[in-house]
Design a protein around this motif. Structure first.
Motif, PDB file in Angstrom:
ATOM      1  N   UNK A 184       0.988  -1.468   0.189  1.00 52.11           N
ATOM      2  CA  UNK A 184       0.034   0.128   0.209  1.00 52.11           C
ATOM      3  C   UNK A 184       0.804   1.156   0.323  1.00 52.11           C
ATOM      4  N   UNK A 185       0.125   2.240  -0.114  1.00 50.76           N
ATOM      5  CA  UNK A 185       1.237   3.800  -0.034  1.00 50.76           C
ATOM      6  C   UNK A 185       1.224   4.192   1.293  1.00 50.76           C
ATOM      7  N   UNK A 200      10.196  -3.271   4.218  1.00 47.51           N
ATOM      8  CA  UNK A 200      10.252  -1.841   3.992  1.00 47.51           C
ATOM      9  C   UNK A 200       9.582  -1.366   3.598  1.00 47.51           C
ATOM     10  N   UNK A 201      10.088   1.062   3.277  1.00 46.12           N
ATOM     11  CA  UNK A 201       8.638   1.637   2.653  1.00 46.12           C
ATOM     12  C   UNK A 201       9.907   2.234   1.403  1.00 46.12           C
ATOM     13  N   UNK A 202       9.888   2.528   0.681  1.00 45.76           N
ATOM     14  CA  UNK A 202      10.263   2.538  -0.721  1.00 45.76           C
ATOM     15  C   UNK A 202      10.047   4.172  -0.354  1.00 45.76           C
ATOM     16  N   UNK A 216      -6.759  -1.438  -7.667  1.00 47.84           N
ATOM     17  CA  UNK A 216      -7.936  -1.180  -6.818  1.00 47.84           C
ATOM     18  C   UNK A 216      -7.426  -1.389  -5.082  1.00 47.84           C
ATOM     19  N   UNK A 217      -6.557  -2.407  -4.648  1.00 53.41           N
ATOM     20  CA  UNK A 217      -6.834  -2.772  -3.575  1.00 53.41           C
ATOM     21  C   UNK A 217      -5.685  -1.540  -2.740  1.00 53.41           C
ATOM     22  N   UNK A 218      -4.658  -1.324  -3.883  1.00 53.65           N
ATOM     23  CA  UNK A 218      -3.504  -0.808  -3.652  1.00 53.65           C
ATOM     24  C   UNK A 218      -4.288   0.883  -2.971  1.00 53.65           C
ATOM     25  N   UNK A 219      -4.817   0.989  -3.208  1.00 54.94           N
ATOM     26  CA  UNK A 219      -5.576   2.568  -3.152  1.00 54.94           C
ATOM     27  C   UNK A 219      -6.575   3.059  -2.308  1.00 54.94           C
TER      28      UNK A 219
END
Ligand code: GLY
Length: 374
Positions: A184-185, A200-202, A216-219
């Motif tokens: 996710x973001x 980790x977070x990029x 869709x799942x990611x936003x």
């Protein structure tokens, strides 16, 4: 973790095309792909560059597809010179056969309006189909209604195009993180601040979501409802042992795409809402039946493999491309449905330009998510 100029989620033809044009412009790009490059719909695509054959009328989408088709030949040359990969871009043409009177009327109407737009196409009466495609000689009478010949339609090998775009991007410093799931973001106000992964977070300045049916799942957490779902497509890869087709032959129920090395791709089913990306006996059976009905010669083709992919589709079947409505530094590039390979390079070039210049191209303007706003 790495800090990039642009982080792209999705290593299919759309993500890799965007990466390529950004890397060409000197951007530091990272592509996150949960499996391997072209693992989704791009890896199963027959690779037809078919702008004309499926267009029922003229509209901005038709213009986009014609422009998209024209991008491929020069790009293929560039990629061959750059990374030594031949993506087999060939203008073999497509012969769309009509089996009923109503198909004949529709195709003749298509030829007429496309000819008024300066596009080439020709009606072929049933008794002459064998001159266009020798393998139809003798069986053409059964097809009754003739066919529309589109000489400028072309084809490319989809998975190889993805590999070549990725290799050319990597050559310019891009990183392809295969086997990396985007979860996710993270956001702060109207900006995305990172892509979360199990490692980790990029962080990047700009983010692109090109994750096909998984977009869709990611936003959803960002309050964005992307109306994108799967239309499963099954194909079979076959091998011609001696003679093969001269061009793509397409009926209402299937298409046969001949490759230079004797492979023939038989496609494709269209199964709405099906997230199971495995081929089924019913799917492959229906394709086989349609191929044999079209062309008895197909019975001697050797079956090499069966495949399925999930085409990402919006309700209107047009792509969703452009800046996300509520996030200044997030861009969407998904829902290319049956046209991912055809539109990949053009989408990549135009979206990269939008990211770099801040100005949306006129061609992509009709395809933003805003068209679904209530
Ligand atoms: N572009 C052809 C298909 O999706 O089946």
């Amino acid at each position: 973790m790495i800090h990039a100029d642009v982080a792209i989620v999705g290593g299919g033809v759309i993500g890799c095309s965007i990466a390529y044009y950004l890397a060409l412009a000197g951007q530091k790009v990272v592509v996150l792909e949960r499996e391997h490059l072209a693992a989704g719909a791009s890896g199963v695509a027959a690779g037809m560059l078919a702008a004309q054959v499926e267009a029922p009328f003229t509209n901005p989408f038709f213009d986009l597809t014609v422009q998209g088709r024209a991008e491929h030949a020069p790009l293929a040359e560039q990629l061959r010179a750059d990374v030594g990969l031949d993506v087999e871009c060939r203008t073999t043409g497509i012969l769309r056969v009509a089996s009923t009177e109503s198909e004949r009327v529709d195709l003749q109407r298509t030829l007429k309006w496309q000819s008024a737009r300066g596009l080439r196409g020709e009606w072929i009466e049933p008794q002459h189909l064998g001159e266009c495609e020798p393998l139809l000689a003798g069986v053409a009478g059964r097809l009754l209604a003739g066919g529309a010949w589109f000489p400028d339609e072309a084809q490319v090998r989809g998975p190889r195009l993805v590999q070549a775009l990725a290799a050319a991007s990597v050559k310019r410093g891009a990183r392809m993180l295969e086997g990396t799931w985007a979860l996710g973001f993270s956001t702060a106000g109207e900006r995305v601040t990172g892509v979360r992964t199990p490692a980790g977070t990029l962080e990047a300045d700009t983010y692109v979501l090109a994750a096909g049916v998984w977009s869709p799942d990611l936003v959803r957490d960002l309050g964005l409802e992307l109306p994108v779902g799967p239309v499963k497509g099954q194909i079979a890869t076959l091998r011609a042992l001696n003679q093969t087709l001269r061009q793509v032959v397409w009926s209402g129920d299937c298409y046969l795409v001949p490759r230079v090395d004797g492979q023939v791709v038989l496609g494709a089913t269209q199964e709405d809402g099906n997230y199971d990306a495995r081929p089924t006996l019913a799917g492959i059976g229906a394709l086989s039946e349609a191929a044999l009905e079209l062309l008895p010669w197909a019975g001697q083709l050797v079956l090499e493999g069966v495949w399925a992919g999930l085409r990402p589709a919006a309700p209107d079947r047009y792509p969703i491309v452009g800046r996300a409505p509520n996030c200044r530094n997030l861009f969407l590039a998904t829902a290319h449905f049956r046209n991912g390979v055809l539109l990949g390079p053009l989408t990549g070039r135009l979206l990269a330009n939008h990211i770099l210049s801040g100005t949306e191209s006129a061609e992509l303007r009709p395809f933003g998510l805003a068209r679904f706003a209530p």
